[in-house]
Design an enzyme around this catalytic site. Structure first.
Site, short mmCIF file in Angstrom:
data_model
loop_
_atom_site.label_atom_id
_atom_site.label_comp_id
_atom_site.label_asym_id
_atom_site.label_seq_id
_atom_site.Cartn_x
_atom_site.Cartn_y
_atom_site.Cartn_z
N ASP A 10 -9.37 -5.71 -0.76
CA ASP A 10 -8.43 -5.03 0.12
C ASP A 10 -7.89 -3.82 -0.65
OD1 ASP A 10 -6.64 -4.61 2.33
OD2 ASP A 10 -5.07 -5.51 1.10
N ASP A 12 -4.48 -1.62 0.10
CA ASP A 12 -3.02 -1.58 -0.10
C ASP A 12 -2.50 -2.92 -0.61
OD1 ASP A 12 -2.77 1.10 0.96
OD2 ASP A 12 -3.12 0.23 2.93
N ARG A 19 3.76 1.17 0.43
CA ARG A 19 4.96 1.96 0.64
C ARG A 19 5.91 1.16 1.54
NH1 ARG A 19 5.41 7.35 0.09
NH2 ARG A 19 6.35 7.63 2.13
N GLN A 56 -6.40 0.27 8.51
CA GLN A 56 -5.66 1.53 8.45
C GLN A 56 -5.16 1.90 9.85
OE1 GLN A 56 -4.73 3.28 5.71
NE2 GLN A 56 -5.57 1.56 4.56
N CYS A 93 -10.76 -0.17 9.20
CA CYS A 93 -10.52 -0.24 10.64
C CYS A 93 -9.39 0.73 10.98
CB CYS A 93 -10.13 -1.66 11.05
SG CYS A 93 -9.51 -1.77 12.75
N HIS A 95 -7.94 1.03 13.95
CA HIS A 95 -7.33 0.66 15.22
C HIS A 95 -5.96 -0.01 15.05
CE1 HIS A 95 -11.82 0.36 15.96
NE2 HIS A 95 -11.43 1.38 16.70
N CYS A 101 -9.84 -5.17 18.44
CA CYS A 101 -11.19 -4.78 18.04
C CYS A 101 -11.81 -5.87 17.19
CB CYS A 101 -11.14 -3.47 17.26
SG CYS A 101 -10.20 -3.61 15.72
N CYS A 103 -13.17 -5.20 14.24
CA CYS A 103 -13.19 -4.79 12.83
C CYS A 103 -11.86 -4.98 12.12
CB CYS A 103 -13.65 -3.34 12.69
SG CYS A 103 -12.71 -2.12 13.64
N LYS A 105 -9.07 -6.79 10.34
CA LYS A 105 -8.79 -8.10 9.76
C LYS A 105 -7.55 -8.70 10.45
CE LYS A 105 -8.43 -6.05 5.85
NZ LYS A 105 -8.07 -5.77 4.42
N ASP A 130 -4.31 -9.53 -0.48
CA ASP A 130 -2.91 -9.87 -0.70
C ASP A 130 -2.22 -10.36 0.56
OD1 ASP A 130 -2.86 -7.29 0.58
OD2 ASP A 130 -0.81 -7.02 -0.14
#
Length: 221
Positions: A10, A12, A19, A56, A93, A95, A101, A103, A105, A130
């Site tokens: 993964d 982030d 953030r 994303q 991804c 979306h 969708c 894709c 997770k 994580d």
């Protein structure tokens, strides 16, 4: 853990810092977690393929442009390369969660795409993440998971029993995860065993009205 040839990561919370209440939307906001490029380099030198898979949703929400996310990944891959590592590809991804969708997770779509487009043998892969979504995506693809305690990892580990999370092992951070993978043996590692006991104790402590303040920061870095 059996033989591993591919390590899914993964992004982030595993490779770079999250953030607070926001997304990493451009390179200037991207910060590697300490030791992350070096950990990827260790995996590369040992012959492992490294594939990054990431949600994303900032793109689907209109908070970031796809070209900016692609630029982040280009620079991230370059920086890892400068450290001696190699990320074979970054699959993400774009979306929103409500897009339903295949894709995003915890769906396994990104992992299946790596299998179909890059010939990844999922029988010889492991996922380092994580979040609960990471662990569930790994389970849906039949891949074992390592949950790092950086990013969302500590909170995920603490509430795993309440959230019916699939089985996973724990690592302090990506560097520790890399060491466990290189050793090809997760559970007997002394630090990993201590981690599992500490998390079990923290869960008990919280269930009985305690607080985990002062525990999480020490474990998560």
């Amino acid at each position: 853990m059996g033989a591993v040839s591919t390590v899914f990561l993964d992004r982030d919370g595993v490779i770079n810092q999250n953030r607070p209440a926001d997304y990493v939307k451009r390179w200037e906001e991207f910060r590697f977690l300490p030791g992350a490029p070096r950990a990827i380099a260790r995996l590369t030198r040992a012959g492992y393929r490294v594939v990054v898979v990431s949600n994303q949703a900032c793109i689907g929400k209109g908070l970031a442009r796809q070209q900016d996310i692609d630029e982040i990944h280009r620079r991230m891959v370059y920086a890892v390369g400068r450290a001696g590592g190699r990320i074979e590809t970054v699959l993400y991804c774009p979306h929103r969660a409500d897009a339903r969708c295949a894709c995003r997770k915890p769906a396994p779509g990104l992992l299946l795409r790596a299998r179909d487009a890059f010939g990844v043998d999922l029988r010889q892969a492991i996922f380092v993440g994580d979040s609960a979504n990471d662990v569930r995506a790994a389970a849906a693809a039949g891949i074992p998971a390592l949950l790092v305690l950086t990013g969302l990892g500590w909170r995920t580990a603490l509430h795993a029993s309440h959230d019916n999370l699939p089985h996973c092992d724990f690592a302090l951070n990506l560097g520790h995860a890399a060491r466990l993978i290189l050793n090809r043996n997760v559970a007997p590692d002394a630090e990993a065993t201590w981690l599992r006991r500490a998390i079990s104790g923290a869960r008990f402590f919280e269930r009985h009205g305690g607080t985990r303040d002062g525990i999480s920061p020490r474990l998560a870095h």
